[in-house]
Design a protein around this motif. Structure first.
Motif, short mmCIF file in Angstrom:
data_model
loop_
_atom_site.label_atom_id
_atom_site.label_comp_id
_atom_site.label_asym_id
_atom_site.label_seq_id
_atom_site.Cartn_x
_atom_site.Cartn_y
_atom_site.Cartn_z
N VAL A 273 8.39 -5.60 -2.34
CA VAL A 273 7.37 -4.55 -2.28
C VAL A 273 6.79 -4.28 -3.67
O VAL A 273 5.57 -4.18 -3.85
CB VAL A 273 7.95 -3.26 -1.68
N VAL A 274 7.66 -4.15 -4.67
CA VAL A 274 7.18 -3.89 -6.03
C VAL A 274 6.27 -5.01 -6.51
O VAL A 274 5.16 -4.78 -7.02
CB VAL A 274 8.38 -3.72 -7.00
N LEU A 275 6.70 -6.24 -6.32
CA LEU A 275 5.90 -7.38 -6.76
C LEU A 275 4.62 -7.51 -5.95
O LEU A 275 3.58 -7.91 -6.47
CB LEU A 275 6.73 -8.66 -6.66
N LEU A 278 2.06 -4.99 -7.32
CA LEU A 278 1.49 -5.49 -8.58
C LEU A 278 0.47 -6.60 -8.32
O LEU A 278 -0.58 -6.67 -8.98
CB LEU A 278 2.61 -6.01 -9.49
N SER A 279 0.75 -7.45 -7.35
CA SER A 279 -0.18 -8.54 -7.02
C SER A 279 -1.49 -8.00 -6.46
O SER A 279 -2.58 -8.49 -6.80
CB SER A 279 0.47 -9.49 -6.01
N VAL A 280 -1.39 -6.99 -5.60
CA VAL A 280 -2.59 -6.39 -5.01
C VAL A 280 -3.45 -5.74 -6.09
O VAL A 280 -4.68 -5.90 -6.12
CB VAL A 280 -2.21 -5.36 -3.92
N VAL A 281 -2.81 -4.99 -6.99
CA VAL A 281 -3.55 -4.35 -8.08
C VAL A 281 -4.26 -5.39 -8.94
O VAL A 281 -5.42 -5.23 -9.33
CB VAL A 281 -2.60 -3.50 -8.95
N ILE A 311 -5.11 -4.90 1.40
CA ILE A 311 -4.51 -3.62 1.79
C ILE A 311 -3.34 -3.84 2.75
O ILE A 311 -2.36 -3.08 2.76
CB ILE A 311 -5.57 -2.70 2.42
N GLY A 312 -3.43 -4.87 3.57
CA GLY A 312 -2.39 -5.13 4.56
C GLY A 312 -1.19 -5.89 4.03
O GLY A 312 -0.23 -6.12 4.78
N VAL A 313 -1.22 -6.27 2.75
CA VAL A 313 -0.14 -7.10 2.21
C VAL A 313 1.20 -6.38 2.24
O VAL A 313 2.23 -6.96 2.61
CB VAL A 313 -0.49 -7.55 0.78
N ILE A 314 1.23 -5.11 1.84
CA ILE A 314 2.51 -4.39 1.76
C ILE A 314 3.15 -4.27 3.14
O ILE A 314 4.36 -4.47 3.30
CB ILE A 314 2.31 -2.99 1.13
#
Length: 412
Positions: A273-275, A278-281, A311-314
């Motif tokens: 989730v953390v990574l 960061l990837s989305v940002v 947006i749906g990645v997480i």
């Protein structure tokens, strides 16, 4: 820890290779033909799940109950029987139907079925063989596609031929890596038990890939060629946001096949989730510059679609990681039912929004579907493991300290 480190390196190399290949293909084919290729590959992906009959999804469950070479050999013989049958049938059909697109689809389909089966088996049986093979194939893909761009005329045929060739090389590496195919006859009773179990994983996998690909297929039907081409590039970029979560998932698959400790899933989930955040940002911040620079100005419109899809990645991280635990524990019914609802939602939403909003409608429908799937998996996991939702879903300061220490050990 070593497996996680090695697989993260593998995923980094695979990501670079995938990005390079996607840029080459986009520039080689252009917007319209890139969309056509996406349609072909997505169709093959769905058909490969059907013709694979769920055997690759069944392997982790059977290997968990009997973790030995005999289980692998049984599955390898089943894979081989399928491959020979499909290769003969595809050859006859290609002879009867002299259509270039159909022939390309048949070639890619036959090879993809076996490749997916072997890759899934190696992810559990011999994760390091899978990792090193993927690294080698990544390099081979770059070289082959670079040669295509330099020396071959623009055509849908060559990307298909190159993909088929690289998958065959990977299959050969897997077979050699496990010591070849052992002699002996297929155990009919075990084969029947495997096939009787695998039908639900097959339908489940079909729902998974439909949830990923139904937007592309429906854009082909309801949208414009330009929308399809830009959407294909955007969806391809978003796939890279899942690279590290996928690396964690693949090692986790090998671990949970041998253990029922809930801690084997929660900490890797939080790391993913953390990574993922960061990837989305990163892609939202730098996408406007990087997409036209890499893919060309013709694909600049793909950025907006990429931002929506990210947006749906997480949500999908929760699905990907927790789904491994559910399948390994045999919780197939909930897995199947949740995906069925998500696919139905995705399909209906696409029918409504694509005619009105085009590719952006498809992106929004996909995000809604991903959110339903990831949320349902998270809640169900917490309930069956008797965990508080916030203990799994929320990454606190203590978790960040633990993850930072783990990261340092991985990097050391």
């Amino acid at each position: 820890m070593r497996d996680y480190r090695l697989n993260l390196i593998n995923k980094a190399i695979s990501s670079v290779a995938g990005l390079v290949v996607s840029v080459i293909i986009a520039r080689y084919l252009g917007v319209v033909l890139r969309g056509e290729l996406a349609f072909i590959t997505q169709a093959v992906g769905m058909l490969a799940v059907i013709f694979g009959m769920g055997l690759n999804q069944a392997f982790p469950y059977f290997f968990r109950t009997e973790p030995n070479r005999r289980t692998l050999d049984t599955f390898l013989r089943l894979f081989a029987v399928q491959f020979v049958f499909y290769a003969v049938a595809a050859g006859l059909l290609a002879f009867l139907v002299p259509d270039r697109t159909v022939r390309c689809l048949l070639l890619l389909l036959v090879v993809t079925v076996l490749y997916q089966q072997m890759e899934s088996a190696m992810a559990v049986y011999h994760i390091r063989l899978k990792i090193w093979t993927n690294i080698g194939i990544s390099v081979l893909r770059i070289l082959a596609h670079a040669g295509m761009l330099l020396w071959l005329p623009s055509s849908l045929v060559w990307p298909v031929v190159i993909s088929s060739g690289t998958w065959l090389a990977a299959i050969l590496a897997y077979i050699i890596g496990v010591g070849g195919l052992s002699r002996g006859r297929l155990d009919a009773d075990r084969a029947k038990r495997i096939v009787s179990y695998s039908w639900l994983p097959m339908f489940t996998s079909l729902l998974i890939i439909m949830n990923y690909n139904i937007d592309t297929l429906m854009l082909k039907w309801l949208g414009s060629p330009e929308d399809l081409g830009n959407y294909a590039v955007a969806a391809g970029i978003v796939v890279y946001l899942w690279v590290i979560p996928d690396a964690i998932k693949e090692v986790l698959m090998s671990r949970v096949a041998r253990s029922s400790d809930v801690r084997a899933a929660v900490l890797p989930l939080k790391a993913a989730v953390v990574l993922g955040v960061l990837s989305v940002v990163f892609i939202i911040a730098f996408g406007p510059l990087l997409i036209p620079l890499l893919y060309g100005e013709d694909f600049a419109a793909a950025y907006g679609l990429c931002a929506v899809l990210s947006i749906g990645v997480i949500s999908m991280i929760y699905y990907k990681v927790l789904g491994v635990v559910m399948l390994s524990e045999g919780r197939r019914v909930f897995y199947f039912a949740t995906l069925a609802v998500a696919v139905l939602l995705n399909s209906v939403a696409n029918l409504v929004v694509i005619p009105a909003y085009g590719a952006y409608g498809a992106a929004g429908a996909s995000v809604a579907s991903y959110t339903v799937t990831g949320g349902a998996f998270l809640v169900y996991f917490c309930r069956v493991k008797e965990l508080r939702l916030r203990d799994v879903a929320v990454v606190g300061r203590g978790d960040l300290r633990v993850l930072r220490n783990v990261g340092r050990r991985v990097a050391a």
